[in-house]
Design a protein around this motif. Sequence first.
Motif, PDB file in Angstrom:
ATOM      1  N   LEU A 126      21.050  14.659  29.310  1.00  0.00           N
ATOM      2  CA  LEU A 126      20.601  15.556  29.879  1.00  0.00           C
ATOM      3  C   LEU A 126      19.583  16.419  29.489  1.00  0.00           C
ATOM      4  N   PHE A 127      18.373  16.199  29.782  1.00  0.00           N
ATOM      5  CA  PHE A 127      17.316  17.037  29.397  1.00  0.00           C
ATOM      6  C   PHE A 127      17.050  18.173  30.205  1.00  0.00           C
ATOM      7  N   GLY A 128      16.206  19.460  29.783  1.00  0.00           N
ATOM      8  CA  GLY A 128      15.953  20.274  30.718  1.00  0.00           C
ATOM      9  C   GLY A 128      15.066  21.480  30.031  1.00  0.00           C
ATOM     10  N   THR A 129      14.428  22.212  30.581  1.00  0.00           N
ATOM     11  CA  THR A 129      13.749  23.468  30.078  1.00  0.00           C
ATOM     12  C   THR A 129      14.517  24.797  29.915  1.00  0.00           C
ATOM     13  N   ALA A 130      14.837  25.274  28.971  1.00  0.00           N
ATOM     14  CA  ALA A 130      15.427  26.815  29.093  1.00  0.00           C
ATOM     15  C   ALA A 130      14.794  27.825  28.433  1.00  0.00           C
ATOM     16  N   ILE A 131      15.006  28.886  28.653  1.00  0.00           N
ATOM     17  CA  ILE A 131      14.334  30.079  28.004  1.00  0.00           C
ATOM     18  C   ILE A 131      15.244  31.120  27.824  1.00  0.00           C
ATOM     19  N   LYS A 132      15.003  32.310  26.972  1.00  0.00           N
ATOM     20  CA  LYS A 132      15.802  33.296  26.871  1.00  0.00           C
ATOM     21  C   LYS A 132      16.055  34.051  28.185  1.00  0.00           C
ATOM     22  N   ALA A 133      17.201  34.651  28.327  1.00  0.00           N
ATOM     23  CA  ALA A 133      17.634  35.421  29.585  1.00  0.00           C
ATOM     24  C   ALA A 133      16.611  36.401  29.620  1.00  0.00           C
ATOM     25  N   ASP A 134      16.171  36.990  28.813  1.00  0.00           N
ATOM     26  CA  ASP A 134      15.319  38.316  28.876  1.00  0.00           C
ATOM     27  C   ASP A 134      13.747  37.828  29.285  1.00  0.00           C
TER      28      ASP A 134
END
Length: 323
Positions: A126-134
């Motif tokens: 499972l690939f994806g793009t994630a960032i910090k919550a803030d």
Amino acid sequence: MQTITRRGALTLAVAGLAAPALAQPRYPDRPIRLVIPWPAGGSADSQLRSMGEIAGRALGQPVVVENKPGAGGTLGPMTVAQQSRPDGYTLTQMHLSVLRRPFMMKTPLWDPIGDFTHIIGLTGWLFGTAIKADSRFETWPQMIAYARANPGRLTYSTSGIGTTNHLAMETIQELEKIELTHVPFRGSNEGVTAALAGQVDMVCDSSAWAPFVEAGTMRALSVWTAERAARFPNVPTLKELGYDMEVTSPYGVSGPKGMDPGVVRVLHDACKAALFDAENIRIRGQFDMPLVYRDTEDYRAFLVQRVEYERAMVKRLNLSLDG
């Protein structure tokens, strides 16, 4: 003339039957080494460790994992191809970067088909793009809009130059006519750590980010599977975002070239049984890893075909490791 008695003939016959058994000990008769080309703790590491533990019980010998990260996940397989005997006691994960990377080199260091014995196809990521919550971004379109207005300002991590996720991001930049700055790491866990520390703006990699999204310290902007991930029903796929792309990078297990077909059959059967074992199914579910089982013949045929695709992609994107 020497006379052979009936008893003597029987003795010779029994000795003749016993000799091959002595010359060919049962396989395996010692531990098997499985080289995983990523740091410990990621999704592939967890899946392969589980499979090795289960398969080892059926084989009657332990499968000992050795983590050997580096070179975008290709150092381990390259070492196995170049330094290991084809006796069935050294195996490695075979993934798409191993097929692709030789075409990025002026002088290729291995042949992804000819230098390996390909055993079984297993699963994907499972690939994806994630960032910090803030992060300043709430959605993927906001990120794209910022990148378009600020060429080169946004940074993203992957598990190495020339990996499947790196190529996917290069393709997206090409389609969107934007410029992002690539920061490669040895594995997805390191990229997640860098994103959480604010060292990169986003991680574009396999699902090491997933627990942090569930915990609320990160936010996923996209997943790269054909359908939305069950754990993240509110996160859009790349296709929903307007890209005709599905990125799961199926992988399997291979060994050095020249392995005995009988040994390959034993390993295939043990790995297949472990892949379909309830514990390995649980591990794959934990990381949303799709089942992509292929038997030995089908897996090799898939890789032969895929090599041509990877060659064309490297040429189209003008990717090179030689500067």
